[in-house]
Design a protein around this motif. Sequence first.
Motif, PDB file in Angstrom:
ATOM      1  N   ASP A 100     -36.500  66.742 -20.895  1.00 38.80           N
ATOM      2  CA  ASP A 100     -36.574  66.736 -19.434  1.00 38.80           C
ATOM      3  C   ASP A 100     -36.593  65.288 -18.954  1.00 38.80           C
ATOM      4  N   VAL A 101     -35.804  65.014 -17.912  1.00 42.03           N
ATOM      5  CA  VAL A 101     -35.782  63.692 -17.302  1.00 42.03           C
ATOM      6  C   VAL A 101     -36.174  63.853 -15.836  1.00 42.03           C
ATOM      7  N   GLN A 102     -37.161  63.101 -15.417  1.00 44.95           N
ATOM      8  CA  GLN A 102     -37.666  63.225 -14.059  1.00 44.95           C
ATOM      9  C   GLN A 102     -36.795  62.442 -13.070  1.00 44.95           C
ATOM     10  N   SER A 103     -36.769  62.908 -11.838  1.00 40.82           N
ATOM     11  CA  SER A 103     -36.020  62.214 -10.792  1.00 40.82           C
ATOM     12  C   SER A 103     -36.546  60.796 -10.629  1.00 40.82           C
ATOM     13  N   GLY A 104     -35.638  59.809 -10.624  1.00 36.94           N
ATOM     14  CA  GLY A 104     -36.015  58.419 -10.453  1.00 36.94           C
ATOM     15  C   GLY A 104     -36.465  57.724 -11.715  1.00 36.94           C
ATOM     16  N   GLU A 105     -36.522  58.454 -12.831  1.00 39.16           N
ATOM     17  CA  GLU A 105     -36.969  57.875 -14.099  1.00 39.16           C
ATOM     18  C   GLU A 105     -35.844  57.077 -14.745  1.00 39.16           C
ATOM     19  N   SER A 106     -36.200  56.035 -15.503  1.00 42.74           N
ATOM     20  CA  SER A 106     -35.237  55.345 -16.354  1.00 42.74           C
ATOM     21  C   SER A 106     -35.557  55.706 -17.800  1.00 42.74           C
ATOM     22  N   LEU A 107     -34.553  56.224 -18.504  1.00 37.52           N
ATOM     23  CA  LEU A 107     -34.729  56.732 -19.864  1.00 37.52           C
ATOM     24  C   LEU A 107     -33.750  56.051 -20.789  1.00 37.52           C
ATOM     25  N   GLY A 108     -34.261  55.496 -21.886  1.00 41.63           N
ATOM     26  CA  GLY A 108     -33.413  54.895 -22.894  1.00 41.63           C
ATOM     27  C   GLY A 108     -33.244  55.804 -24.091  1.00 41.63           C
ATOM     28  N   LEU A 109     -32.017  55.953 -24.560  1.00 38.13           N
ATOM     29  CA  LEU A 109     -31.724  56.716 -25.776  1.00 38.13           C
ATOM     30  C   LEU A 109     -31.377  55.719 -26.868  1.00 38.13           C
ATOM     31  N   VAL A 110     -32.190  55.676 -27.927  1.00 40.03           N
ATOM     32  CA  VAL A 110     -31.984  54.707 -28.997  1.00 40.03           C
ATOM     33  C   VAL A 110     -31.946  55.425 -30.347  1.00 40.03           C
ATOM     34  N   GLY A 111     -31.441  54.711 -31.344  1.00 40.01           N
ATOM     35  CA  GLY A 111     -31.361  55.279 -32.688  1.00 40.01           C
ATOM     36  C   GLY A 111     -30.203  54.657 -33.433  1.00 40.01           C
ATOM     37  N   PRO A 112     -30.119  54.879 -34.732  1.00 40.48           N
ATOM     38  CA  PRO A 112     -29.030  54.304 -35.522  1.00 40.48           C
ATOM     39  C   PRO A 112     -27.680  54.895 -35.136  1.00 40.48           C
ATOM     40  N   SER A 113     -26.615  54.195 -35.509  1.00 42.77           N
ATOM     41  CA  SER A 113     -25.267  54.707 -35.261  1.00 42.77           C
ATOM     42  C   SER A 113     -25.112  56.080 -35.894  1.00 42.77           C
ATOM     43  N   GLY A 114     -24.491  57.002 -35.153  1.00 45.72           N
ATOM     44  CA  GLY A 114     -24.303  58.352 -35.654  1.00 45.72           C
ATOM     45  C   GLY A 114     -25.475  59.279 -35.438  1.00 45.72           C
ATOM     46  N   SER A 115     -26.490  58.820 -34.717  1.00 45.80           N
ATOM     47  CA  SER A 115     -27.682  59.654 -34.514  1.00 45.80           C
ATOM     48  C   SER A 115     -27.505  60.684 -33.403  1.00 45.80           C
ATOM     49  N   GLY A 116     -26.423  60.556 -32.614  1.00 45.42           N
ATOM     50  CA  GLY A 116     -26.166  61.533 -31.556  1.00 45.42           C
ATOM     51  C   GLY A 116     -26.465  61.043 -30.153  1.00 45.42           C
ATOM     52  N   LYS A 117     -26.733  59.755 -29.983  1.00 45.22           N
ATOM     53  CA  LYS A 117     -27.093  59.214 -28.666  1.00 45.22           C
ATOM     54  C   LYS A 117     -25.984  59.418 -27.640  1.00 45.22           C
ATOM     55  N   SER A 118     -24.791  58.958 -27.985  1.00 44.62           N
ATOM     56  CA  SER A 118     -23.678  59.063 -27.034  1.00 44.62           C
ATOM     57  C   SER A 118     -23.287  60.515 -26.797  1.00 44.62           C
ATOM     58  N   SER A 119     -23.366  61.337 -27.835  1.00 44.87           N
ATOM     59  CA  SER A 119     -23.050  62.763 -27.671  1.00 44.87           C
ATOM     60  C   SER A 119     -24.015  63.412 -26.685  1.00 44.87           C
ATOM     61  N   LEU A 120     -25.295  63.065 -26.787  1.00 48.72           N
ATOM     62  CA  LEU A 120     -26.282  63.610 -25.865  1.00 48.72           C
ATOM     63  C   LEU A 120     -26.005  63.146 -24.448  1.00 48.72           C
ATOM     64  N   LEU A 121     -25.654  61.872 -24.288  1.00 49.63           N
ATOM     65  CA  LEU A 121     -25.338  61.363 -22.947  1.00 49.63           C
ATOM     66  C   LEU A 121     -24.118  62.071 -22.372  1.00 49.63           C
ATOM     67  N   MET A 122     -23.097  62.301 -23.197  1.00 52.94           N
ATOM     68  CA  MET A 122     -21.893  62.975 -22.725  1.00 52.94           C
ATOM     69  C   MET A 122     -22.200  64.416 -22.296  1.00 52.94           C
ATOM     70  N   LEU A 123     -23.097  65.088 -23.025  1.00 55.77           N
ATOM     71  CA  LEU A 123     -23.510  66.430 -22.622  1.00 55.77           C
ATOM     72  C   LEU A 123     -24.235  66.389 -21.281  1.00 55.77           C
ATOM     73  N   MET A 124     -25.099  65.399 -21.105  1.00 53.91           N
ATOM     74  CA  MET A 124     -25.856  65.279 -19.865  1.00 53.91           C
ATOM     75  C   MET A 124     -24.940  65.020 -18.673  1.00 53.91           C
ATOM     76  N   GLY A 125     -23.807  64.368 -18.930  1.00 54.71           N
ATOM     77  CA  GLY A 125     -22.861  64.094 -17.863  1.00 54.71           C
ATOM     78  C   GLY A 125     -21.784  65.147 -17.701  1.00 54.71           C
ATOM     79  N   GLY A 126     -21.845  66.207 -18.499  1.00 52.76           N
ATOM     80  CA  GLY A 126     -20.823  67.240 -18.404  1.00 52.76           C
ATOM     81  C   GLY A 126     -19.472  66.796 -18.915  1.00 52.76           C
ATOM     82  N   LEU A 127     -19.445  65.728 -19.711  1.00 52.15           N
ATOM     83  CA  LEU A 127     -18.190  65.234 -20.277  1.00 52.15           C
ATOM     84  C   LEU A 127     -17.871  65.904 -21.608  1.00 52.15           C
ATOM     85  N   GLU A 128     -18.877  66.503 -22.216  1.00 56.45           N
ATOM     86  CA  GLU A 128     -18.709  67.331 -23.412  1.00 56.45           C
ATOM     87  C   GLU A 128     -19.451  68.643 -23.177  1.00 56.45           C
TER      88      GLU A 128
END
Length: 209
Positions: free
Chosen positions: A10-38
Amino acid sequence: MKILHGISLDVQSGESLGLVGPSGSGKSSLLMLMGGLERASSGHVRALGQDLTTMNEDQLARFRRGNMGIVFQSFHLIPTMTALENVATPLELAGHDDAFDRAREELRAVGLEDRGDHYPSQMSGGEQQRVALARASAPRPKILLADEPTGNLDGANGAAIIDLLFGLRDRHGATLVLVTHAPELADRCDRVVHLRDGRIEETSAEAVA
């Protein structure tokens, strides 16, 4: 092959959230899902009270146009358009009569008011990322997503982009979610989510600098 496993976030309105982790951990995939791009193979993605997983491509595009700004590592500027035209494009598509006035305002906000008539090939990487930030923020989105926004920049330009990114977030009151490998960028977020092997490993609150 599944990339993400059992993600509940869950991400709250107005919150700043960082997604971190090693390459291949799924960070960008999660962001793309959150944006409806995947699309998620199971589960639901909800944003601003709407279920993105039930929308078709046209509905998703309209939702993003009205509510989201997205900044990529590779800028993705339109090479045949000037900086001003690049920033004005999403405003024109949304039907704003003052698209170019607002685009000039956003270029001023990122310190590029004198570069509006330059094409991407005539600008440095740092300048191109500033234009990309201006384009993402021009529609005044409720949600701002950024995927490695400093990844292609040197230290000085990266630091400037970090300041601009959070400044634009504060200016428009948007929720900010970003993927980064840069500790100095993650440290600016209200909360940091660590991913590994497609799973949330831990979540930590950070002091906002």
